[in-house]
Scaffold this motif. Structure first.
Motif, PDB file in Angstrom:
ATOM      1  N   LEU A   5      23.784  62.856 -26.817  1.00  0.00           N
ATOM      2  CA  LEU A   5      23.677  62.021 -25.628  1.00  0.00           C
ATOM      3  C   LEU A   5      23.055  60.709 -26.080  1.00  0.00           C
ATOM      4  CD1 LEU A   5      22.053  64.792 -23.407  1.00  0.00           C
ATOM      5  CD2 LEU A   5      24.475  64.155 -23.445  1.00  0.00           C
ATOM      6  N   LYS A   6      23.683  59.603 -25.727  1.00  0.00           N
ATOM      7  CA  LYS A   6      23.282  58.315 -26.294  1.00  0.00           C
ATOM      8  C   LYS A   6      22.719  57.370 -25.240  1.00  0.00           C
ATOM      9  CE  LYS A   6      26.543  56.446 -28.740  1.00  0.00           C
ATOM     10  NZ  LYS A   6      27.916  55.997 -29.064  1.00  0.00           N
ATOM     11  N   ARG A   7      21.856  56.487 -25.713  1.00  0.00           N
ATOM     12  CA  ARG A   7      21.501  55.327 -24.923  1.00  0.00           C
ATOM     13  C   ARG A   7      22.430  54.180 -25.307  1.00  0.00           C
ATOM     14  NH1 ARG A   7      17.123  55.449 -21.813  1.00  0.00           N
ATOM     15  NH2 ARG A   7      15.850  57.325 -21.948  1.00  0.00           N
ATOM     16  N   LYS A   8      22.435  53.131 -24.502  1.00  0.00           N
ATOM     17  CA  LYS A   8      23.302  51.974 -24.736  1.00  0.00           C
ATOM     18  C   LYS A   8      22.426  50.797 -25.156  1.00  0.00           C
ATOM     19  CE  LYS A   8      27.444  49.971 -24.291  1.00  0.00           C
ATOM     20  NZ  LYS A   8      28.612  50.421 -25.087  1.00  0.00           N
ATOM     21  N   PRO A   9      22.170  50.612 -26.465  1.00  0.00           N
ATOM     22  CA  PRO A   9      21.296  49.524 -26.906  1.00  0.00           C
ATOM     23  C   PRO A   9      22.042  48.195 -26.960  1.00  0.00           C
ATOM     24  CG  PRO A   9      21.980  50.833 -28.799  1.00  0.00           C
ATOM     25  CD  PRO A   9      22.620  51.449 -27.587  1.00  0.00           C
ATOM     26  N   LEU A  10      21.622  47.253 -26.144  1.00  0.00           N
ATOM     27  CA  LEU A  10      22.263  45.943 -26.052  1.00  0.00           C
ATOM     28  C   LEU A  10      21.214  44.846 -26.056  1.00  0.00           C
ATOM     29  CD1 LEU A  10      24.842  46.779 -23.231  1.00  0.00           C
ATOM     30  CD2 LEU A  10      25.405  46.394 -25.641  1.00  0.00           C
ATOM     31  N   LEU A  11      21.376  43.875 -26.931  1.00  0.00           N
ATOM     32  CA  LEU A  11      20.469  42.735 -27.002  1.00  0.00           C
ATOM     33  C   LEU A  11      21.027  41.551 -26.212  1.00  0.00           C
ATOM     34  CD1 LEU A  11      19.737  42.955 -30.816  1.00  0.00           C
ATOM     35  CD2 LEU A  11      18.011  43.202 -29.016  1.00  0.00           C
ATOM     36  N   ARG A  56      13.981  41.791 -24.999  1.00  0.00           N
ATOM     37  CA  ARG A  56      15.373  41.407 -24.740  1.00  0.00           C
ATOM     38  C   ARG A  56      16.342  42.544 -25.054  1.00  0.00           C
ATOM     39  NH1 ARG A  56      17.077  37.664 -28.149  1.00  0.00           N
ATOM     40  NH2 ARG A  56      15.284  37.168 -29.455  1.00  0.00           N
ATOM     41  N   LEU A  57      15.820  43.761 -25.118  1.00  0.00           N
ATOM     42  CA  LEU A  57      16.654  44.936 -25.404  1.00  0.00           C
ATOM     43  C   LEU A  57      16.839  45.789 -24.165  1.00  0.00           C
ATOM     44  CD1 LEU A  57      18.090  46.919 -27.420  1.00  0.00           C
ATOM     45  CD2 LEU A  57      15.839  48.023 -27.669  1.00  0.00           C
ATOM     46  N   LEU A  58      18.095  46.050 -23.821  1.00  0.00           N
ATOM     47  CA  LEU A  58      18.436  47.045 -22.804  1.00  0.00           C
ATOM     48  C   LEU A  58      18.852  48.319 -23.526  1.00  0.00           C
ATOM     49  CD1 LEU A  58      20.634  44.741 -20.557  1.00  0.00           C
ATOM     50  CD2 LEU A  58      18.347  45.579 -19.991  1.00  0.00           C
ATOM     51  N   ALA A  59      18.410  49.464 -23.034  1.00  0.00           N
ATOM     52  CA  ALA A  59      18.785  50.731 -23.679  1.00  0.00           C
ATOM     53  C   ALA A  59      18.820  51.834 -22.638  1.00  0.00           C
ATOM     54  CB  ALA A  59      17.810  51.081 -24.808  1.00  0.00           C
ATOM     55  N   GLU A  60      19.672  51.648 -21.638  1.00  0.00           N
ATOM     56  CA  GLU A  60      19.801  52.639 -20.579  1.00  0.00           C
ATOM     57  C   GLU A  60      20.583  53.858 -21.078  1.00  0.00           C
ATOM     58  OE1 GLU A  60      18.412  52.475 -17.618  1.00  0.00           O
ATOM     59  OE2 GLU A  60      17.700  50.399 -17.707  1.00  0.00           O
ATOM     60  N   SER A  61      20.340  54.988 -20.465  1.00  0.00           N
ATOM     61  CA  SER A  61      21.117  56.180 -20.786  1.00  0.00           C
ATOM     62  C   SER A  61      22.566  55.951 -20.405  1.00  0.00           C
ATOM     63  CB  SER A  61      20.574  57.395 -20.024  1.00  0.00           C
ATOM     64  OG  SER A  61      21.430  58.502 -20.184  1.00  0.00           O
ATOM     65  N   GLN A  62      23.490  56.360 -21.293  1.00  0.00           N
ATOM     66  CA  GLN A  62      24.903  56.154 -21.001  1.00  0.00           C
ATOM     67  C   GLN A  62      25.445  57.162 -19.995  1.00  0.00           C
ATOM     68  OE1 GLN A  62      27.581  55.492 -24.238  1.00  0.00           O
ATOM     69  NE2 GLN A  62      26.077  54.435 -25.476  1.00  0.00           N
ATOM     70  N   GLY A  63      24.775  58.302 -19.850  1.00  0.00           N
ATOM     71  CA  GLY A  63      25.288  59.323 -18.936  1.00  0.00           C
ATOM     72  C   GLY A  63      26.563  59.969 -19.428  1.00  0.00           C
ATOM     73  N   SER A 122      29.300  45.015 -28.030  1.00  0.00           N
ATOM     74  CA  SER A 122      29.196  46.313 -28.703  1.00  0.00           C
ATOM     75  C   SER A 122      27.732  46.679 -28.890  1.00  0.00           C
ATOM     76  CB  SER A 122      29.894  46.245 -30.066  1.00  0.00           C
ATOM     77  OG  SER A 122      29.440  45.127 -30.803  1.00  0.00           O
ATOM     78  N   ASP A 123      27.466  47.955 -29.103  1.00  0.00           N
ATOM     79  CA  ASP A 123      26.095  48.434 -29.225  1.00  0.00           C
ATOM     80  C   ASP A 123      25.378  47.803 -30.422  1.00  0.00           C
ATOM     81  OD1 ASP A 123      26.998  50.055 -27.232  1.00  0.00           O
ATOM     82  OD2 ASP A 123      26.570  51.949 -28.247  1.00  0.00           O
ATOM     83  N   MET A 124      24.074  47.631 -30.259  1.00  0.00           N
ATOM     84  CA  MET A 124      23.248  47.235 -31.390  1.00  0.00           C
ATOM     85  C   MET A 124      23.390  48.271 -32.503  1.00  0.00           C
ATOM     86  SD  MET A 124      19.096  46.785 -31.464  1.00  0.00           S
ATOM     87  CE  MET A 124      18.744  48.567 -31.527  1.00  0.00           C
ATOM     88  N   ARG A 125      23.518  47.805 -33.741  1.00  0.00           N
ATOM     89  CA  ARG A 125      23.671  48.706 -34.868  1.00  0.00           C
ATOM     90  C   ARG A 125      22.373  49.479 -35.128  1.00  0.00           C
ATOM     91  NH1 ARG A 125      27.444  50.872 -36.249  1.00  0.00           N
ATOM     92  NH2 ARG A 125      26.834  51.001 -38.433  1.00  0.00           N
ATOM     93  N   PRO A 126      22.464  50.752 -35.546  1.00  0.00           N
ATOM     94  CA  PRO A 126      21.257  51.549 -35.808  1.00  0.00           C
ATOM     95  C   PRO A 126      20.295  50.880 -36.784  1.00  0.00           C
ATOM     96  CG  PRO A 126      23.202  52.953 -35.850  1.00  0.00           C
ATOM     97  CD  PRO A 126      23.695  51.535 -35.734  1.00  0.00           C
ATOM     98  N   GLU A 127      20.833  50.230 -37.818  1.00  0.00           N
ATOM     99  CA  GLU A 127      19.964  49.632 -38.834  1.00  0.00           C
ATOM    100  C   GLU A 127      19.223  48.399 -38.323  1.00  0.00           C
ATOM    101  OE1 GLU A 127      24.314  48.508 -39.906  1.00  0.00           O
ATOM    102  OE2 GLU A 127      23.219  50.252 -39.125  1.00  0.00           O
TER     103      GLU A 127
END
Length: 580
Positions: free
Chosen positions: A541-547, A318-325, A299-304
């Motif tokens: 429009l969101k990015r996908k933040p994943l650690l 170690r963070l990926l944050a690609e555009s979700q499209g 699941s996405d990294m939490r905003p906080e």
């Protein structure tokens, strides 16, 4: 978390993101304030951790169970990515590469991308030799036909609707469970499958990437219970699956890498741990100790968690944050009062405070305002702005419209996935400025789409996104705004229950266009027309933040899988350091 705490936290978060942005250089420009480099995009288009070493256990930390692993029912990201990369193969798939290259189609079970004939109304695929299931039995064309037919079964809800939209002679068809089969899917021999379509579909090769076009042998049919134990045609098979708790995948020894150019199958085992809190997952991977060093988050990294990541180079690496499209929307239930009134729907466009929702979602480093339905990838790189409403909204205009409609003092319900409660509270606060009271109902993420997809339980408003299954407007507007796709149960896409004769007629006209460029512009034009009728409110429009953990290698956000980690290539730097 109370509304006040959430908003205070989010405000502090935005300040942190802007400060973090001002200190970065050399990264791509993103939606951070003032045009500064966006710290969240430092790894955009990159593969983290180098090339994996074969072996070890990769842990996936998740806040939820999978919506559906049954390939006939799997139509939610990132479950499609997980299912089609690890458990089952499809006729065609996408390259395992970051960036633009990842959008390239390549054969999977088929020998090529399919052969069209009859003016694009007939598509023929030939299966590769030597492809096998987990028990060593051969994968046959009849098994793909069977799964396509299963996608019509009323009990097997939630899956892609492309077969129903494209195949000829499907009216009234209810699937194969009672012995009925489709004449429009032919299997002249064990390695050949032929699809007869009701109209030309030039992009049917891309359609064949969906889980609908994975094989399910009839002998393995278990109806709704197939979700718990799909029969593997991919590099891994299910060892154990304790719903809502843990899934363990081990190698399928009958998967032959010589027949598969995409999946690398580096780890020996995948362990998915479910039911964790989002913040707990973030903290564990940020620390990266023990088994968590070899973990990724589902699941996405939490905003906080952003202030714990973006200002720290070793963690940000170690963070990926690609555009979700994708476009996230507030869907208004057009089938009943008050949103069966176009003026009330228009008022919602002005009432919502999109800036507050973005703040509650992690700020401008991870999100930007949506001004249309189609995402930028389907509209020439930039969204249109038909209504020209300020991102913070115009509550005075909203009140004026509600008064004209005689609908002042509204009280409406909003359902969101549990992790989106902060966004729901921002919507609630924004609409309250126009005198609209919002009652929020949070739903477990694993059950969310089943709840909002059942017309007997769907609320007045829902918050969810829609992503193209491949780069074409035909994968977007017909599924989100064609009234003919609405189902009593398993409703997918058209959560607003929008039925408009003029829109449906235009959808058919665009689908009949042979010129892809002409069709693309027509989808953009239709988007603007639908915006004026306001069945839903585009929000962001969101990015996908994943650690990922420090022992993870080969990780990148795949452009087609909405920025989720491509499970085809992810693995470990040092398998001996993994646990499990």
């Amino acid at each position: 978390m109370t509304k006040r705490t959430q908003l205070t936290l989010a405000t502090a978060l935005v300040a942190t993101l802007v400060l973090g942005a001002s200190g970065c250089s050399g990264t791509k420009k993103g939606p951070a304030a003032g045009g500064a480099s966006n710290p969240a995009t430092a790894n955009e288009g990159k593969v983290l951790g180098g090339t994996p070493v074969k072996g070890g256990t990769l842990t996936v930390l998740s806040n939820q169970d999978f919506s559906h692993l049954d390939p006939a029912r799997n139509w939610v990201m990132p479950t499609i990515d997980f299912g089609t990369r690890l458990l089952y193969r499809t006729l065609v798939t996408f390259k395992a590469e970051p960036g633009k290259a990842g959008s390239e189609l390549v054969p999977d079970l088929a020998t090529d991308l399919g052969t069209p004939s009859n003016g694009g109304r007939t598509w023929t695929f030939t299966l590769k030799e030597g492809v096998k299931y987990e028990d060593g039995s051969p994968i046959k064309a009849q098994d793909i036909k069977y799964n396509v037919e299963r996608s019509f079964a009323p009990d097997l809800t939630g899956g892609p609707d492309y077969a129903a939209q494209y195949l000829a002679g499907t009216e009234g068809y209810k699937g194969p469970l009672q012995g009925q089969h489709l004449d429009s899917v032919k299997t002249p021999d064990d390695r050949t499958i032929v699809f007869e379509l009701k109209r030309p579909v030039a992009e049917f090769s891309a359609t064949a990437t969906l889980p609908t076009f994975a094989p399910v042998p009839q002998a393995q049919e278990k109806g709704t219970q197939y979700d718990a134990r799909p029969f593997s045609s991919g590099p891994y098979k299910i060892e154990t699956y304790d719903r809502d708790k843990k899934l363990v995948l081990v190698r399928n020894e009958h998967w032959d890498p010589k027949t598969d150019t995409v999946r690398k199958a580096y780890p020996d085992k995948f362990v998915v741990v479910m039911g964790l809190k989002g913040g707990q997952i973030d903290d564990r991977i940020i620390a990266g100790e023990g088994a968590d060093a070899s973990a990724v988050q589902y699941s996405d990294m939490r905003p906080e968690s952003a202030p714990k990541v973006l200002p720290k180079p070793d963690v940000k690496a170690r963070l990926l944050a690609e555009s979700q499209g994708c476009t996230e929307m507030l869907h208004l239930n057009n089938s009943r009062a008050p949103f069966n009134d176009p003026k009330v729907r228009e008022a919602m466009q002005y009432a919502i405070d999109k800036e507050a929702v973005i703040t509650a979602s992690g700020g401008p480093a991870l999100n930007e305002t949506a001004t249309a339905y189609l995402p930028p990838a389907l509209s020439g790189g930039k969204q249109a702005d038909t209504l020209k409403i300020a991102p913070s909204g115009d509550p005075a205009k909203a009140k004026e419209l509600l008064k004209a409609a005689g609908k002042e003092g509204l009280k409406v319900s909003l359902a969101v996935s549990t992790g989106d409660k902060g966004k729901a509270e921002a919507i609630q606060q924004g609409l309250s400025r126009a005198g609209v009271e919002v009652v929020i109902d949070t739903v477990d993420p694993g059950a969310y789409y089943d709840v909002i997809g059942d017309l007997s339980t769907t609320p007045d408003m829902t918050l969810t996104g829609w992503c193209p299954d491949y780069p074409s407007g035909s994968t977007w507007i017909p599924f989100v705004f064609d009234g003919r796709t609405i189902k009593d149960k398993g409703n997918q896409g058209n959560y607003s229950q929008f039925r408009d004769e003029a829109v449906m007629k235009r959808i058919d006209e665009i689908n009949a266009m042979a010129d892809a460029k002409q069709a693309n512009q027509a989808w953009i034009d239709l988007d603007a027309e639908i915006m004026k009728k306001s069945p839903s409110v585009p929000v962001m429009l969101k990015r996908k933040p994943l650690l990922v953990g420090p022992n993870i290698a080969g990780a990148y956000g795949h452009p087609v899988w909405t920025g989720t980690i491509d499970y085809a290539t992810v693995g470990l730097k040092d398998p001996s350091k993994s646990q499990g």
